[in-house]
Design a protein around this motif. Structure first.
Motif, PDB file in Angstrom:
ATOM      1  N   PHE A  41       0.891  -1.310  -0.027  1.00 48.08           N
ATOM      2  CA  PHE A  41      -0.077  -0.035   0.145  1.00 48.08           C
ATOM      3  C   PHE A  41       0.872   1.272   0.023  1.00 48.08           C
ATOM      4  O   PHE A  41       1.939   1.233   0.651  1.00 48.08           O
ATOM      5  CB  PHE A  41      -0.883  -0.140   1.330  1.00 48.08           C
ATOM      6  N   LEU A  42       0.608   2.420  -0.862  1.00 45.72           N
ATOM      7  CA  LEU A  42       1.244   3.335  -1.065  1.00 45.72           C
ATOM      8  C   LEU A  42       0.444   4.582  -1.232  1.00 45.72           C
ATOM      9  O   LEU A  42      -0.251   4.392  -2.009  1.00 45.72           O
ATOM     10  CB  LEU A  42       2.427   3.327  -2.205  1.00 45.72           C
ATOM     11  N   ILE A  43       0.873   5.722  -0.573  1.00 49.09           N
ATOM     12  CA  ILE A  43       0.007   6.980  -0.960  1.00 49.09           C
ATOM     13  C   ILE A  43       1.144   8.029  -1.417  1.00 49.09           C
ATOM     14  O   ILE A  43       2.401   7.885  -0.988  1.00 49.09           O
ATOM     15  CB  ILE A  43      -0.694   7.613   0.277  1.00 49.09           C
ATOM     16  N   ARG A  44       0.461   8.799  -2.206  1.00 47.88           N
ATOM     17  CA  ARG A  44       1.433   9.945  -2.849  1.00 47.88           C
ATOM     18  C   ARG A  44       0.278  10.812  -3.263  1.00 47.88           C
ATOM     19  O   ARG A  44      -0.849  10.665  -3.539  1.00 47.88           O
ATOM     20  CB  ARG A  44       2.079   9.498  -4.189  1.00 47.88           C
ATOM     21  N   PRO A  45       0.892  12.250  -3.333  1.00 48.01           N
ATOM     22  CA  PRO A  45      -0.047  13.392  -3.884  1.00 48.01           C
ATOM     23  C   PRO A  45      -0.788  13.310  -5.071  1.00 48.01           C
ATOM     24  O   PRO A  45      -0.052  12.259  -5.963  1.00 48.01           O
ATOM     25  CB  PRO A  45       0.713  14.820  -3.745  1.00 48.01           C
ATOM     26  N   ARG A  46      -1.586  13.876  -5.349  1.00 53.79           N
ATOM     27  CA  ARG A  46      -2.287  13.818  -6.740  1.00 53.79           C
ATOM     28  C   ARG A  46      -1.354  14.355  -7.787  1.00 53.79           C
ATOM     29  O   ARG A  46      -0.435  15.272  -7.492  1.00 53.79           O
ATOM     30  CB  ARG A  46      -3.565  14.608  -6.770  1.00 53.79           C
ATOM     31  N   ARG A  47      -1.417  13.974  -9.067  1.00 56.80           N
ATOM     32  CA  ARG A  47      -0.761  14.329 -10.176  1.00 56.80           C
ATOM     33  C   ARG A  47       0.716  13.779  -9.957  1.00 56.80           C
ATOM     34  O   ARG A  47       1.653  14.663 -10.249  1.00 56.80           O
ATOM     35  CB  ARG A  47      -0.979  15.498 -10.553  1.00 56.80           C
ATOM     36  N   PHE A  48       1.042  12.577  -9.354  1.00 51.75           N
ATOM     37  CA  PHE A  48       2.426  12.448  -8.964  1.00 51.75           C
ATOM     38  C   PHE A  48       2.850  11.226  -9.682  1.00 51.75           C
ATOM     39  O   PHE A  48       4.002  10.693  -9.375  1.00 51.75           O
ATOM     40  CB  PHE A  48       2.713  12.102  -7.401  1.00 51.75           C
ATOM     41  N   GLY A  49       2.035  10.893 -10.788  1.00 52.81           N
ATOM     42  CA  GLY A  49       2.632   9.808 -11.640  1.00 52.81           C
ATOM     43  C   GLY A  49       2.428   8.335 -11.412  1.00 52.81           C
ATOM     44  O   GLY A  49       2.706   7.331 -11.745  1.00 52.81           O
ATOM     45  N   LYS A  50       1.185   8.189 -10.157  1.00 46.59           N
ATOM     46  CA  LYS A  50       0.822   6.932  -9.774  1.00 46.59           C
ATOM     47  C   LYS A  50       0.151   6.159 -10.929  1.00 46.59           C
ATOM     48  O   LYS A  50       0.441   4.749 -11.044  1.00 46.59           O
ATOM     49  CB  LYS A  50      -0.239   7.280  -8.533  1.00 46.59           C
ATOM     50  N   SER A  51      -0.758   6.567 -11.709  1.00 46.81           N
ATOM     51  CA  SER A  51      -1.362   5.754 -12.528  1.00 46.81           C
ATOM     52  C   SER A  51      -0.605   5.325 -13.539  1.00 46.81           C
ATOM     53  O   SER A  51      -0.519   4.189 -14.138  1.00 46.81           O
ATOM     54  CB  SER A  51      -2.593   6.682 -13.280  1.00 46.81           C
ATOM     55  N   LEU A  52       0.368   6.204 -14.206  1.00 48.54           N
ATOM     56  CA  LEU A  52       1.266   5.731 -14.979  1.00 48.54           C
ATOM     57  C   LEU A  52       2.147   4.493 -14.544  1.00 48.54           C
ATOM     58  O   LEU A  52       2.513   3.606 -15.226  1.00 48.54           O
ATOM     59  CB  LEU A  52       2.093   6.736 -15.606  1.00 48.54           C
ATOM     60  N   PHE A  53       2.628   4.691 -13.165  1.00 46.33           N
ATOM     61  CA  PHE A  53       3.562   3.531 -12.818  1.00 46.33           C
ATOM     62  C   PHE A  53       2.889   2.619 -12.728  1.00 46.33           C
ATOM     63  O   PHE A  53       3.238   1.498 -12.960  1.00 46.33           O
ATOM     64  CB  PHE A  53       3.897   4.272 -11.388  1.00 46.33           C
ATOM     65  N   LEU A  54       1.438   2.533 -12.390  1.00 46.62           N
ATOM     66  CA  LEU A  54       0.516   1.245 -12.031  1.00 46.62           C
ATOM     67  C   LEU A  54       0.516   0.608 -13.334  1.00 46.62           C
ATOM     68  O   LEU A  54       0.221  -0.657 -13.552  1.00 46.62           O
ATOM     69  CB  LEU A  54      -0.625   1.687 -11.555  1.00 46.62           C
ATOM     70  N   SER A  55       0.391   1.736 -14.453  1.00 43.45           N
ATOM     71  CA  SER A  55      -0.053   0.918 -15.828  1.00 43.45           C
ATOM     72  C   SER A  55       1.199   0.274 -16.220  1.00 43.45           C
ATOM     73  O   SER A  55       1.199  -0.753 -17.141  1.00 43.45           O
ATOM     74  CB  SER A  55      -0.166   1.937 -16.840  1.00 43.45           C
ATOM     75  N   MET A  56       2.472   0.734 -16.064  1.00 39.70           N
ATOM     76  CA  MET A  56       3.684   0.169 -16.323  1.00 39.70           C
ATOM     77  C   MET A  56       3.843  -1.302 -15.676  1.00 39.70           C
ATOM     78  O   MET A  56       4.045  -2.199 -16.428  1.00 39.70           O
ATOM     79  CB  MET A  56       4.820   0.751 -15.838  1.00 39.70           C
ATOM     80  N   LEU A  57       3.458  -1.441 -14.148  1.00 40.59           N
ATOM     81  CA  LEU A  57       3.116  -2.728 -13.526  1.00 40.59           C
ATOM     82  C   LEU A  57       2.412  -3.661 -14.176  1.00 40.59           C
ATOM     83  O   LEU A  57       2.584  -4.760 -14.346  1.00 40.59           O
ATOM     84  CB  LEU A  57       3.045  -2.445 -12.268  1.00 40.59           C
ATOM     85  N   ARG A  58       1.363  -3.223 -14.822  1.00 44.57           N
ATOM     86  CA  ARG A  58       0.362  -3.923 -15.346  1.00 44.57           C
ATOM     87  C   ARG A  58       0.809  -4.769 -16.564  1.00 44.57           C
ATOM     88  O   ARG A  58       0.651  -6.028 -16.718  1.00 44.57           O
ATOM     89  CB  ARG A  58      -0.796  -3.190 -15.775  1.00 44.57           C
ATOM     90  N   TYR A  59       1.446  -4.088 -17.358  1.00 47.53           N
ATOM     91  CA  TYR A  59       2.084  -4.589 -18.475  1.00 47.53           C
ATOM     92  C   TYR A  59       3.145  -5.459 -18.416  1.00 47.53           C
ATOM     93  O   TYR A  59       3.617  -6.498 -19.089  1.00 47.53           O
ATOM     94  CB  TYR A  59       2.473  -3.379 -19.526  1.00 47.53           C
TER      95      TYR A  59
END
Length: 315
Positions: A41-59
């Motif tokens: 579990f990880l929290i970071r501020p908004r607009r900090f690249g979370k969604s792109l990082f998760l997308s990379m992990l998915r692929y």
């Protein structure tokens, strides 16, 4: 001169790689995350690249993308240092920012969204299941039934499942801010529908990664979901999301070298620092690591700066 456009507002890893957009490599953290635990579990501020990082992990982990790994990750750190788990999972990816609406219909909206994602999961991985798998999933109208059937069948067949949850607290934060603690409490405690969802996650996945902006919801769901290791303040991940000053400077120099950015490097850094810099997520990293920049805002700033300097066409 051709150049890699800035991917401002784009969070799909495949699109960034296939369209050859500018990408700051964070793949070296994949191995460290695997070592940190199975349920993170990880929290970071908004607009900090979370969604792109998760997308990379998915692929990276998706068994359906295993053959695409060499090309999609070419040139990145992990391409030369893949872990044994690369391409070994069936991945269920959820983005709870897609769930919204009036608080009275939230359970229904959540059930609809969850059901759609489960249908998508069944479609993508149908080749690994019995011939009637898709038919059985689609016949079940309730998301809980779909989830129970999919996870039970996967476990019986020995398939490894990875759950990735983006914006896990998006709509719960909205409920807390707009409707108050009592209604929020009803969703996340006792027999609340959201607490019940997290109870179902336990024991049904080999690995789970959840990202959000606040620990509040997870704290309130603890009795329902008490298996997560919180790596938010782990110094090993201080620079995993966001941009370091070194990365920002490399980006500036790259766009200067292409001829589309003419502003002075030091002037750009000085202008960005008061607004986008200064993030540190670990006490141990305060003196050893550089402060992090908000990556989305850096991309926006450089996009605007470049467009202002581009010569205008004459029609």
């Amino acid at each position: 001169m051709t150049y890699k456009p800035l991917p401002y507002g784009i969070s799909d890893f495949r699109q960034i790689r296939t369209e050859s957009l500018y990408f700051v490599d964070k793949s070296m953290y994949i191995e460290t995350m695997e070592q940190a635990g199975h349920f993170l579990f990880l929290i970071r501020p908004r607009r900090f690249g979370k969604s792109l990082f998760l997308s990379m992990l998915r692929y990276y982990y998706d068994i359906n993308e295993r053959e695409n790994f060499p090309e999609m990750f070419k040139g990145l750190w992990v391409a030369e240092h893949p872990t044994p788990w690369q391409g070994k999972f069936q991945v269920l990816h959820l983005d709870f920012s897609q769930v919204g609406g009036d608080v009275d219909v939230l359970p229904v909206k959540f059930n609809q969204y969850f059901g759609i994602r489960l249908n998508d999961f069944a479609t993508r991985y149908k080749a690994y299941y019995p011939d009637d798998f898709i038919e059985q999933v689609l016949e079940l109208k309730d998301a809980d039934g779909k989830f129970a059937y999919i996870t039970a069948t996967a476990q019986a067949l020995g398939h490894k499942l990875y759950l990735i949850v983006d914006e896990y607290d998006n709509f719960t934060n909205t409920v807390l801010n707009e409707y108050g603690e009592a209604i929020y409490h009803a969703m996340t405690h006792a027999s609340g529908f959201y607490r019940d969802v997290f109870k179902k996650f336990k024991g049904n996945f080999d690995r789970i990664l959840m990202l959000g902006v606040s620990p509040v919801t997870l704290d309130d769901l603890t009795s329902g979901y008490n298996i997560a290791t919180n790596i938010t303040m782990d110094s090993r991940f201080n620079r995993m999301l966001g941009f370091s000053e070194t990365e920002v400077r490399e980006m500036i120099r790259y766009y200067q070298s292409t001829g589309i950015l003419h502003a002075d490097e030091e002037a750009l850094i000085a202008e960005m620092k008061p607004w986008y810099d200064g993030y540190c997520f670990s006490e141990r990293a305060v003196y050893s690591d550089p402060k992090m920049f908000n990556c989305d805002m850096v991309a926006y700033y450089l996009t605007i700066s470049s467009s202002k300097e581009m010569p205008r066409k004459k029609w």
